[in-house]
Motif scaffolding. Structure first.
Motif, PDB file in Angstrom:
ATOM      1  N   ALA A  90      43.773  45.072  39.670  1.00 18.68           N
ATOM      2  CA  ALA A  90      42.945  45.664  38.621  1.00 18.68           C
ATOM      3  C   ALA A  90      41.479  45.635  39.049  1.00 18.68           C
ATOM      4  O   ALA A  90      40.733  46.579  38.827  1.00 18.68           O
ATOM      5  N   THR A  91      41.084  44.539  39.677  1.00 17.71           N
ATOM      6  CA  THR A  91      39.739  44.406  40.228  1.00 17.71           C
ATOM      7  C   THR A  91      39.868  44.002  41.689  1.00 17.71           C
ATOM      8  O   THR A  91      40.636  43.102  42.004  1.00 17.71           O
ATOM      9  N   PRO A  92      39.143  44.667  42.575  1.00 13.79           N
ATOM     10  CA  PRO A  92      39.240  44.302  43.981  1.00 13.79           C
ATOM     11  C   PRO A  92      38.739  42.883  44.214  1.00 13.79           C
ATOM     12  O   PRO A  92      37.907  42.366  43.458  1.00 13.79           O
ATOM     13  N   LEU A  93      39.255  42.256  45.256  1.00 13.98           N
ATOM     14  CA  LEU A  93      38.777  40.923  45.623  1.00 13.98           C
ATOM     15  C   LEU A  93      37.344  41.038  46.119  1.00 13.98           C
ATOM     16  O   LEU A  93      36.995  42.007  46.799  1.00 13.98           O
ATOM     17  N   SER A  94      36.535  40.062  45.781  1.00 23.72           N
ATOM     18  CA  SER A  94      35.158  40.079  46.260  1.00 23.72           C
ATOM     19  C   SER A  94      35.152  39.771  47.758  1.00 23.72           C
ATOM     20  O   SER A  94      36.131  39.287  48.315  1.00 23.72           O
ATOM     21  N   HIS A  95      34.045  40.067  48.389  1.00 18.93           N
ATOM     22  CA  HIS A  95      33.918  39.756  49.816  1.00 18.93           C
ATOM     23  C   HIS A  95      33.726  38.264  50.034  1.00 18.93           C
ATOM     24  O   HIS A  95      33.934  37.765  51.133  1.00 18.93           O
ATOM     25  N   ASP A  96      33.309  37.554  48.977  1.00 15.68           N
ATOM     26  CA  ASP A  96      33.145  36.108  49.076  1.00 15.68           C
ATOM     27  C   ASP A  96      34.511  35.454  49.176  1.00 15.68           C
ATOM     28  O   ASP A  96      35.388  35.716  48.362  1.00 15.68           O
ATOM     29  N   ARG A  97      34.679  34.586  50.145  1.00 13.08           N
ATOM     30  CA  ARG A  97      35.951  33.895  50.310  1.00 13.08           C
ATOM     31  C   ARG A  97      35.996  32.546  49.591  1.00 13.08           C
ATOM     32  O   ARG A  97      37.062  32.130  49.181  1.00 13.08           O
ATOM     33  N   PRO A  98      34.860  31.845  49.436  1.00 11.14           N
ATOM     34  CA  PRO A  98      34.916  30.553  48.729  1.00 11.14           C
ATOM     35  C   PRO A  98      35.152  30.731  47.234  1.00 11.14           C
ATOM     36  O   PRO A  98      34.782  31.736  46.649  1.00 11.14           O
ATOM     37  N   GLY A  99      35.772  29.717  46.627  1.00 14.79           N
ATOM     38  CA  GLY A  99      35.968  29.711  45.183  1.00 14.79           C
ATOM     39  C   GLY A  99      37.187  30.478  44.711  1.00 14.79           C
ATOM     40  O   GLY A  99      37.353  30.698  43.517  1.00 14.79           O
ATOM     41  N   PHE A 100      38.060  30.865  45.631  1.00 15.49           N
ATOM     42  CA  PHE A 100      39.287  31.577  45.274  1.00 15.49           C
ATOM     43  C   PHE A 100      40.233  30.622  44.553  1.00 15.49           C
ATOM     44  O   PHE A 100      40.240  29.425  44.807  1.00 15.49           O
ATOM     45  N   LYS A 101      41.036  31.144  43.646  1.00 13.57           N
ATOM     46  CA  LYS A 101      42.007  30.334  42.908  1.00 13.57           C
ATOM     47  C   LYS A 101      43.387  30.974  43.012  1.00 13.57           C
ATOM     48  O   LYS A 101      43.666  31.988  42.363  1.00 13.57           O
ATOM     49  N   SER A 102      44.249  30.399  43.845  1.00 15.65           N
ATOM     50  CA  SER A 102      45.601  30.941  44.043  1.00 15.65           C
ATOM     51  C   SER A 102      46.378  31.008  42.741  1.00 15.65           C
ATOM     52  O   SER A 102      47.071  32.000  42.473  1.00 15.65           O
ATOM     53  N   LYS A 103      46.286  29.944  41.923  1.00 17.59           N
ATOM     54  CA  LYS A 103      47.015  29.923  40.646  1.00 17.59           C
ATOM     55  C   LYS A 103      46.591  31.092  39.761  1.00 17.59           C
ATOM     56  O   LYS A 103      47.428  31.792  39.197  1.00 17.59           O
ATOM     57  N   GLN A 104      45.291  31.280  39.632  1.00 16.50           N
ATOM     58  CA  GLN A 104      44.757  32.346  38.791  1.00 16.50           C
ATOM     59  C   GLN A 104      45.154  33.710  39.345  1.00 16.50           C
ATOM     60  O   GLN A 104      45.594  34.594  38.602  1.00 16.50           O
TER      61      GLN A 104
END
Length: 184
Positions: free
Chosen positions: A150-164
């Motif tokens: 629905a929303t593209p992934l940001s270019h920032d890699r830190p702070g990702f949440k696999s569960k979410q």
């Protein structure tokens, strides 16, 4: 003496090293996730590999329920910049979606080149002196034949949440594996 299955051993290792609950909730593995790098280095639930050995994307093998199923693979580091100070938990190293299932009767290499790369592979690069980092591979079964965001992934890699991410995209966790790497 009670018999311990490979699924129980995997879940026990994931708990022991804090993958459960740091990265994933309690779950029951439905397939063995085999990850091996081109130099013959295979990941084995918490073994140690050097960052140098893991700079190229690995081969991934698993057994699909059905050859028509699609899967998403995530590689993440929950220990960024260190396990004692994981302020960037999780660091997203790789996401490939729309991976076709293989044979339901055998573990076979997945054809990742036919999938959709949502995040290009970035090999481990733990900061010098930050201690061992856990590099976690998660295999999810997709609820739809093609994963669209629905929303593209940001270019920032830190702070990702696999569960979410998995909750928002309707993914079901079916396999996990991990290794440790550090830069002393």
């Amino acid at each position: 003496m009670p018999l311990i299955t490979s699924d129980q051993a995997a879940e026990s290792a994931l708990r022991k090293d804090g993958i459960i609950p740091d990265v994933i909730p309690e779950f029951h593995s439905k397939t063995m996730l085999i990850v091996s790098y081109g130099n013959g280095k295979e990941i084995a639930l918490g073994n140690k590999l050097s960052a140098e050995e893991t700079q190229q994307s690995p081969e991934v093998s698993f057994q699909a329920d059905d050859p028509n199923d699609k899967y998403t693979l995530i590689m993440t580091d929950p220990d960024a910049p260190s396990r004692s100070n994981p302020k960037n938990r999780e660091f997203r190293h790789w996401i490939v979606s729309n991976i076709s299932g293989s044979s339901p009767t055998a573990i076979q290499p997945a054809n990742l080149s036919q999938g959709t790369i949502l995040t290009p592979y970035m090999g481990p690069a733990p900061p010098k002196g930050s201690g061992p980092h856990r590099y976690v591979f998660l295999l999810f079964k997709q609820s739809t034949s093609n994963l669209t965001l629905a929303t593209p992934l940001s270019h920032d890699r830190p702070g990702f949440k696999s569960k979410q991410f998995s909750n928002e995209t309707g993914l079901e966790l079916v396999g996990a594996n991990y290794f440790f790497a550090e830069n002393p």
